[in-house]
Design a protein around this motif. Sequence first.
Motif, PDB file in Angstrom:
ATOM      1  N   ARG A  61       0.815  -1.221   0.000  1.00 48.03           N
ATOM      2  CA  ARG A  61       0.000   0.000   0.000  1.00 48.03           C
ATOM      3  C   ARG A  61       0.847   1.269   0.000  1.00 48.03           C
ATOM      4  O   ARG A  61       0.321   2.372   0.115  1.00 48.03           O
ATOM      5  CB  ARG A  61      -0.925  -0.006   1.213  1.00 48.03           C
ATOM      6  CG  ARG A  61      -2.043  -1.023   1.068  1.00 48.03           C
ATOM      7  CD  ARG A  61      -3.037  -0.931   2.185  1.00 48.03           C
ATOM      8  NE  ARG A  61      -4.243  -1.645   1.834  1.00 48.03           N
ATOM      9  CZ  ARG A  61      -4.933  -2.398   2.675  1.00 48.03           C
ATOM     10  NH1 ARG A  61      -4.553  -2.505   3.948  1.00 48.03           N
ATOM     11  NH2 ARG A  61      -6.015  -3.019   2.264  1.00 48.03           N
ATOM     12  N   SER A  62       2.146   1.107  -0.070  1.00 47.82           N
ATOM     13  CA  SER A  62       3.084   2.242  -0.076  1.00 47.82           C
ATOM     14  C   SER A  62       2.941   3.113   1.165  1.00 47.82           C
ATOM     15  O   SER A  62       3.013   4.342   1.101  1.00 47.82           O
ATOM     16  CB  SER A  62       2.903   3.089  -1.350  1.00 47.82           C
ATOM     17  OG  SER A  62       3.189   2.305  -2.482  1.00 47.82           O
ATOM     18  N   ILE A  63       2.748   2.462   2.306  1.00 52.99           N
ATOM     19  CA  ILE A  63       2.710   3.174   3.581  1.00 52.99           C
ATOM     20  C   ILE A  63       3.770   2.583   4.506  1.00 52.99           C
ATOM     21  O   ILE A  63       4.235   1.469   4.295  1.00 52.99           O
ATOM     22  CB  ILE A  63       1.308   3.128   4.248  1.00 52.99           C
ATOM     23  CG1 ILE A  63       0.888   1.682   4.542  1.00 52.99           C
ATOM     24  CG2 ILE A  63       0.277   3.829   3.374  1.00 52.99           C
ATOM     25  CD1 ILE A  63      -0.418   1.563   5.314  1.00 52.99           C
ATOM     26  N   GLN A  64       4.124   3.329   5.505  1.00 52.31           N
ATOM     27  CA  GLN A  64       5.120   2.872   6.471  1.00 52.31           C
ATOM     28  C   GLN A  64       4.504   1.816   7.386  1.00 52.31           C
ATOM     29  O   GLN A  64       3.493   2.066   8.026  1.00 52.31           O
ATOM     30  CB  GLN A  64       5.636   4.046   7.305  1.00 52.31           C
ATOM     31  CG  GLN A  64       6.681   3.674   8.329  1.00 52.31           C
ATOM     32  CD  GLN A  64       7.956   3.147   7.689  1.00 52.31           C
ATOM     33  OE1 GLN A  64       8.458   3.705   6.732  1.00 52.31           O
ATOM     34  NE2 GLN A  64       8.474   2.067   8.224  1.00 52.31           N
ATOM     35  N   GLY A  65       5.105   0.663   7.444  1.00 52.45           N
ATOM     36  CA  GLY A  65       4.636  -0.389   8.338  1.00 52.45           C
ATOM     37  C   GLY A  65       5.198  -0.212   9.731  1.00 52.45           C
ATOM     38  O   GLY A  65       6.013   0.686   9.986  1.00 52.45           O
ATOM     39  N   PRO A  66       4.801  -1.070  10.640  1.00 50.11           N
ATOM     40  CA  PRO A  66       5.322  -0.982  12.002  1.00 50.11           C
ATOM     41  C   PRO A  66       6.802  -1.352  12.042  1.00 50.11           C
ATOM     42  O   PRO A  66       7.269  -2.122  11.205  1.00 50.11           O
ATOM     43  CB  PRO A  66       4.470  -1.998  12.760  1.00 50.11           C
ATOM     44  CG  PRO A  66       4.008  -2.964  11.725  1.00 50.11           C
ATOM     45  CD  PRO A  66       3.874  -2.180  10.452  1.00 50.11           C
ATOM     46  N   PRO A  67       7.538  -0.845  13.012  1.00 51.63           N
ATOM     47  CA  PRO A  67       8.972  -1.122  13.101  1.00 51.63           C
ATOM     48  C   PRO A  67       9.267  -2.431  13.834  1.00 51.63           C
ATOM     49  O   PRO A  67      10.196  -2.516  14.630  1.00 51.63           O
ATOM     50  CB  PRO A  67       9.495   0.091  13.887  1.00 51.63           C
ATOM     51  CG  PRO A  67       8.363   0.421  14.808  1.00 51.63           C
ATOM     52  CD  PRO A  67       7.115   0.146  14.006  1.00 51.63           C
ATOM     53  N   TRP A  68       8.483  -3.440  13.573  1.00 52.33           N
ATOM     54  CA  TRP A  68       8.619  -4.721  14.263  1.00 52.33           C
ATOM     55  C   TRP A  68       9.750  -5.558  13.675  1.00 52.33           C
ATOM     56  O   TRP A  68       9.970  -5.574  12.475  1.00 52.33           O
ATOM     57  CB  TRP A  68       7.341  -5.528  14.138  1.00 52.33           C
ATOM     58  CG  TRP A  68       6.122  -4.942  14.762  1.00 52.33           C
ATOM     59  CD1 TRP A  68       6.076  -4.026  15.762  1.00 52.33           C
ATOM     60  CD2 TRP A  68       4.770  -5.237  14.425  1.00 52.33           C
ATOM     61  NE1 TRP A  68       4.771  -3.742  16.089  1.00 52.33           N
ATOM     62  CE2 TRP A  68       3.953  -4.480  15.271  1.00 52.33           C
ATOM     63  CE3 TRP A  68       4.174  -6.072  13.488  1.00 52.33           C
ATOM     64  CZ2 TRP A  68       2.565  -4.533  15.222  1.00 52.33           C
ATOM     65  CZ3 TRP A  68       2.794  -6.125  13.427  1.00 52.33           C
ATOM     66  CH2 TRP A  68       2.001  -5.364  14.293  1.00 52.33           C
ATOM     67  N   GLY A  69      10.419  -6.288  14.555  1.00 48.01           N
ATOM     68  CA  GLY A  69      11.315  -7.338  14.103  1.00 48.01           C
ATOM     69  C   GLY A  69      10.490  -8.554  13.715  1.00 48.01           C
ATOM     70  O   GLY A  69       9.307  -8.666  14.077  1.00 48.01           O
ATOM     71  N   LEU A  70      11.094  -9.472  13.000  1.00 50.93           N
ATOM     72  CA  LEU A  70      10.349 -10.630  12.498  1.00 50.93           C
ATOM     73  C   LEU A  70       9.941 -11.602  13.595  1.00 50.93           C
ATOM     74  O   LEU A  70       9.082 -12.463  13.378  1.00 50.93           O
ATOM     75  CB  LEU A  70      11.162 -11.348  11.427  1.00 50.93           C
ATOM     76  CG  LEU A  70      11.479 -10.505  10.193  1.00 50.93           C
ATOM     77  CD1 LEU A  70      12.304 -11.299   9.199  1.00 50.93           C
ATOM     78  CD2 LEU A  70      10.212  -9.961   9.560  1.00 50.93           C
ATOM     79  N   ASP A  71      10.519 -11.459  14.788  1.00 50.48           N
ATOM     80  CA  ASP A  71      10.149 -12.313  15.916  1.00 50.48           C
ATOM     81  C   ASP A  71       9.231 -11.596  16.910  1.00 50.48           C
ATOM     82  O   ASP A  71       8.977 -12.085  18.009  1.00 50.48           O
ATOM     83  CB  ASP A  71      11.387 -12.844  16.626  1.00 50.48           C
ATOM     84  CG  ASP A  71      12.267 -11.729  17.182  1.00 50.48           C
ATOM     85  OD1 ASP A  71      12.033 -10.539  16.864  1.00 50.48           O
ATOM     86  OD2 ASP A  71      13.209 -12.049  17.929  1.00 50.48           O
ATOM     87  N   HIS A  72       8.706 -10.442  16.516  1.00 49.52           N
ATOM     88  CA  HIS A  72       7.820  -9.663  17.374  1.00 49.52           C
ATOM     89  C   HIS A  72       6.548 -10.455  17.695  1.00 49.52           C
ATOM     90  O   HIS A  72       5.969 -11.102  16.826  1.00 49.52           O
ATOM     91  CB  HIS A  72       7.451  -8.353  16.666  1.00 49.52           C
ATOM     92  CG  HIS A  72       6.474  -7.516  17.413  1.00 49.52           C
ATOM     93  ND1 HIS A  72       6.802  -6.850  18.573  1.00 49.52           N
ATOM     94  CD2 HIS A  72       5.167  -7.243  17.169  1.00 49.52           C
ATOM     95  CE1 HIS A  72       5.738  -6.188  19.008  1.00 49.52           C
ATOM     96  NE2 HIS A  72       4.732  -6.414  18.176  1.00 49.52           N
ATOM     97  N   ILE A  73       6.122 -10.418  18.939  1.00 52.64           N
ATOM     98  CA  ILE A  73       4.853 -11.028  19.344  1.00 52.64           C
ATOM     99  C   ILE A  73       3.808  -9.914  19.339  1.00 52.64           C
ATOM    100  O   ILE A  73       3.721  -9.116  20.270  1.00 52.64           O
ATOM    101  CB  ILE A  73       4.961 -11.699  20.735  1.00 52.64           C
ATOM    102  CG1 ILE A  73       6.030 -12.792  20.728  1.00 52.64           C
ATOM    103  CG2 ILE A  73       3.591 -12.265  21.159  1.00 52.64           C
ATOM    104  CD1 ILE A  73       5.768 -13.948  19.765  1.00 52.64           C
ATOM    105  N   ALA A  74       3.045  -9.858  18.263  1.00 57.41           N
ATOM    106  CA  ALA A  74       2.048  -8.803  18.103  1.00 57.41           C
ATOM    107  C   ALA A  74       0.852  -9.020  19.027  1.00 57.41           C
ATOM    108  O   ALA A  74       0.236  -8.058  19.478  1.00 57.41           O
ATOM    109  CB  ALA A  74       1.583  -8.744  16.647  1.00 57.41           C
ATOM    110  N   HIS A  75       0.536 -10.279  19.295  1.00 57.34           N
ATOM    111  CA  HIS A  75      -0.609 -10.615  20.153  1.00 57.34           C
ATOM    112  C   HIS A  75      -0.218 -11.786  21.047  1.00 57.34           C
ATOM    113  O   HIS A  75      -0.034 -12.906  20.568  1.00 57.34           O
ATOM    114  CB  HIS A  75      -1.838 -10.981  19.314  1.00 57.34           C
ATOM    115  CG  HIS A  75      -2.325  -9.833  18.499  1.00 57.34           C
ATOM    116  ND1 HIS A  75      -3.108  -8.833  19.028  1.00 57.34           N
ATOM    117  CD2 HIS A  75      -2.121  -9.525  17.199  1.00 57.34           C
ATOM    118  CE1 HIS A  75      -3.374  -7.958  18.073  1.00 57.34           C
ATOM    119  NE2 HIS A  75      -2.780  -8.342  16.963  1.00 57.34           N
ATOM    120  N   ASP A  76      -0.128 -11.508  22.338  1.00 55.13           N
ATOM    121  CA  ASP A  76       0.218 -12.562  23.287  1.00 55.13           C
ATOM    122  C   ASP A  76      -0.977 -13.480  23.558  1.00 55.13           C
ATOM    123  O   ASP A  76      -0.808 -14.672  23.771  1.00 55.13           O
ATOM    124  CB  ASP A  76       0.727 -11.947  24.594  1.00 55.13           C
ATOM    125  CG  ASP A  76       1.413 -12.976  25.460  1.00 55.13           C
ATOM    126  OD1 ASP A  76       2.316 -13.672  24.940  1.00 55.13           O
ATOM    127  OD2 ASP A  76       1.047 -13.095  26.642  1.00 55.13           O
TER     128      ASP A  76
END
Length: 164
Positions: A61-76
């Motif tokens: 979508r040509s927008i800035q995504g979150p600055p998460w690492g690939l091992d980020h736990i977005a939802h515990d």
Amino acid sequence: MKAHFLMFAHYNAWANRRLYAAAGALADADRRRDAGAFFGSLHATLNHLLVTDVIWLARLRSIQGPPWGLDHIAHDDFADLTAAREALDDDLIAHVRDEADPAGTIAYRRVSAPDPVVQPVAEALAHLFNHQTHHRGQCHAILTRIAGEAPELDLLFHQREAAS
């Protein structure tokens, strides 16, 4: 080509629903136990897939995504993770159907490297759906090891079900 990617978007959602239903039948401790997969546990692998899809959808979508690492736990919490996965799958289907131009290109910067990347949309979509299949295979193996069985996730089964 758009129809090809739309089929994969629908398959992706179908396979994720089946995978999450099976994972939801496990005890939370079993989902979180290190199973030797690349991201360790089933829970962490499912989070990885969500994180990467959020990042790729932002790029598409040509927008800035979150600055998460690939091992980020977005939802515990697994229920939150499931709801987020379902919403994201619906969003991916809508994006491919209504917005994506497989003949176009996207430009983005990875969180891990500052160099700009320009990539054909078709290649990005192919990667996104192939990446899902790759890690769902790991999840399938974890489920088989823990529960003794896992749902059928082959594309052919989705295609037969969609045709009926």
